[in-house]
Design a protein around this motif. Structure first.
Motif, PDB file in Angstrom:
ATOM      1  N   TRP A 121      -4.552  -0.342  -1.235  1.00  0.00           N
ATOM      2  CA  TRP A 121      -5.605  -0.033  -1.274  1.00  0.00           C
ATOM      3  C   TRP A 121      -5.331   1.481  -0.622  1.00  0.00           C
ATOM      4  O   TRP A 121      -6.665   2.289  -1.171  1.00  0.00           O
ATOM      5  CB  TRP A 121      -6.475  -0.882   0.007  1.00  0.00           C
ATOM      6  N   LEU A 122      -5.148   1.948  -0.039  1.00  0.00           N
ATOM      7  CA  LEU A 122      -5.152   3.666  -0.085  1.00  0.00           C
ATOM      8  C   LEU A 122      -3.366   3.581  -0.896  1.00  0.00           C
ATOM      9  O   LEU A 122      -3.280   5.478  -0.438  1.00  0.00           O
ATOM     10  CB  LEU A 122      -4.673   3.277   2.154  1.00  0.00           C
ATOM     11  N   GLY A 123      -3.466   3.243  -1.705  1.00  0.00           N
ATOM     12  CA  GLY A 123      -1.932   3.760  -2.650  1.00  0.00           C
ATOM     13  C   GLY A 123      -0.936   4.091  -2.030  1.00  0.00           C
ATOM     14  O   GLY A 123      -0.447   3.295  -1.101  1.00  0.00           O
ATOM     15  N   THR A 124       0.403   4.083  -2.142  1.00  0.00           N
ATOM     16  CA  THR A 124       2.026   4.271  -1.566  1.00  0.00           C
ATOM     17  C   THR A 124       2.399   5.727  -0.840  1.00  0.00           C
ATOM     18  O   THR A 124       1.236   6.527  -1.365  1.00  0.00           O
ATOM     19  CB  THR A 124       2.338   4.330  -3.518  1.00  0.00           C
ATOM     20  N   ASP A 125       3.167   6.044  -0.857  1.00  0.00           N
ATOM     21  CA  ASP A 125       3.679   6.604   0.141  1.00  0.00           C
ATOM     22  C   ASP A 125       4.830   7.546  -0.557  1.00  0.00           C
ATOM     23  O   ASP A 125       4.459   7.441  -2.254  1.00  0.00           O
ATOM     24  CB  ASP A 125       4.303   6.428   1.452  1.00  0.00           C
ATOM     25  N   ASN A 126       6.218   7.756   0.204  1.00  0.00           N
ATOM     26  CA  ASN A 126       7.089   8.971  -0.553  1.00  0.00           C
ATOM     27  C   ASN A 126       8.133   8.727  -1.148  1.00  0.00           C
ATOM     28  O   ASN A 126       8.408   9.358  -2.111  1.00  0.00           O
ATOM     29  CB  ASN A 126       7.275  11.052   0.585  1.00  0.00           C
ATOM     30  N   LEU A 127       8.076   7.180  -0.868  1.00  0.00           N
ATOM     31  CA  LEU A 127       9.011   6.752  -1.832  1.00  0.00           C
ATOM     32  C   LEU A 127       8.202   5.548  -1.902  1.00  0.00           C
ATOM     33  O   LEU A 127       9.064   4.482  -2.782  1.00  0.00           O
ATOM     34  CB  LEU A 127       9.795   6.384  -0.170  1.00  0.00           C
ATOM     35  N   GLY A 128       7.465   4.779  -2.508  1.00  0.00           N
ATOM     36  CA  GLY A 128       6.930   4.258  -3.134  1.00  0.00           C
ATOM     37  C   GLY A 128       6.175   2.691  -1.967  1.00  0.00           C
ATOM     38  O   GLY A 128       5.920   1.959  -2.636  1.00  0.00           O
TER      39      GLY A 128
END
Length: 278
Positions: free
Chosen positions: A55-62
């Motif tokens: 829902w909020l996407g992923t971060d710098n590592l997935g």
């Protein structure tokens, strides 16, 4: 005004703050049950956009950003709450004791607190945490100890005013001990300003923890609070990716919500300011 069960009529601003505060507390308490994925599990590509799966996407590592936000709420609220509790337990008791005992104890405590407050809190915290390990107990102790100096100044000032009131003098004439005077006479009549300061201290604890984590001396990987998540995803801002802005917005929302609730509680308890004997 909004009518709420058990609370009566509540101002709109306080109701909004209470709603978001409850949401943050719910996420912090039940993080393990409501988070879609484990907080440290890599389940996608780097900085994926929001979707039905994330829902909020992923971060710098997935890792799933929503899950990280929920677990980050648990870490942030827990450390800030424990540090605030420590600050108030230590600062208020010492402040009340200094006002009641007076003399050399008051002088030594006040000068020591003045010395500690003369050092910028963030710099002091960075120096201490650069030597000590950045574990959660150490963070709670350092944050609580530094914040207790502010609570001490307020508690001592309030207790000094209450200590000369007639009902306290009457308790002294009855032969009541210092512990009775502190906890049965002064504390109930000092709740109003302390409740207001409690909300502010919690907010400052959240901001202090976030600043420490952003600088790399707060919560350490693989765990993360919201400040650490801003640090992890800050490079994405250059590419138009807002992963760092979501935890930053959560920090702001928590601070505003708690402040709204604290102001409302202060207004409800303002009747205590007149003071009554215990």
């Amino acid at each position: 005004m909004i009518a709420l069960p058990w609370l009566g009529r509540v101002p709109i601003g306080a109701a909004i703050g209470l709603f978001f505060t409850i949401v943050f507390l719910f996420c912090a308490i039940f993080a393990q049950w409501i988070a879609p994925y484990p907080g440290s599990l890599i389940i996608g590509g780097v900085w994926e956009s929001s979707s039905s799966r994330h829902w909020l996407g992923t971060d710098n590592l997935g890792r799933d950003l929503l899950s990280r936000m929920i677990y980050g709420a648990q870490v942030t609220v827990f450390i800030a709450a424990m540090a605030t509790a420590l600050a108030f337990s230590l600062g208020s008791i010492l402040g009340f004791a200094a006002a009641v005992i007076g003399g050399w104890f008051d002088s030594i405590m006040s000068r020591l607190v003045d010395l500690l407050m003369s050092i910028p809190t963030l710099i002091f915290g960075l120096v201490v945490l650069s030597v000590l390990p950045s574990t959660i107990p150490v963070l709670i102790f350092v944050m609580g100890f530094l914040d207790s100096t502010r609570v001490y100044r307020l508690s001592r000032a309030v207790a000094a005013d209450i200590n000369v009131m007639d009902f306290v003098e009457a308790a002294k004439l009855r032969g009541e001990g210092r512990m009775w005077i502190i906890f049965r006479e002064i504390l109930p009549n000092a709740l109003s300003p302390l409740v207001s300061e409690l909300g502010l201290r919690f907010i400052y604890a959240v901001l202090f923890l976030s600043a420490l984590s952003f600088l790399g001396l707060g919560v350490q990987p693989p765990n993360a609070d919201w400040g650490g998540m801003v640090r992890e995803n800050r490079e994405g801002i250059v590419f138009g990716i807002g992963a760092a802005l979501i935890p930053a917005a959560a920090i702001a929302a928590l601070a505003i919500s708690v402040n709204l609730v604290a102001d409302w509680v202060l207004n409800r308890t303002s009747s205590l300011k007149g003071g009554r004997g215990g």
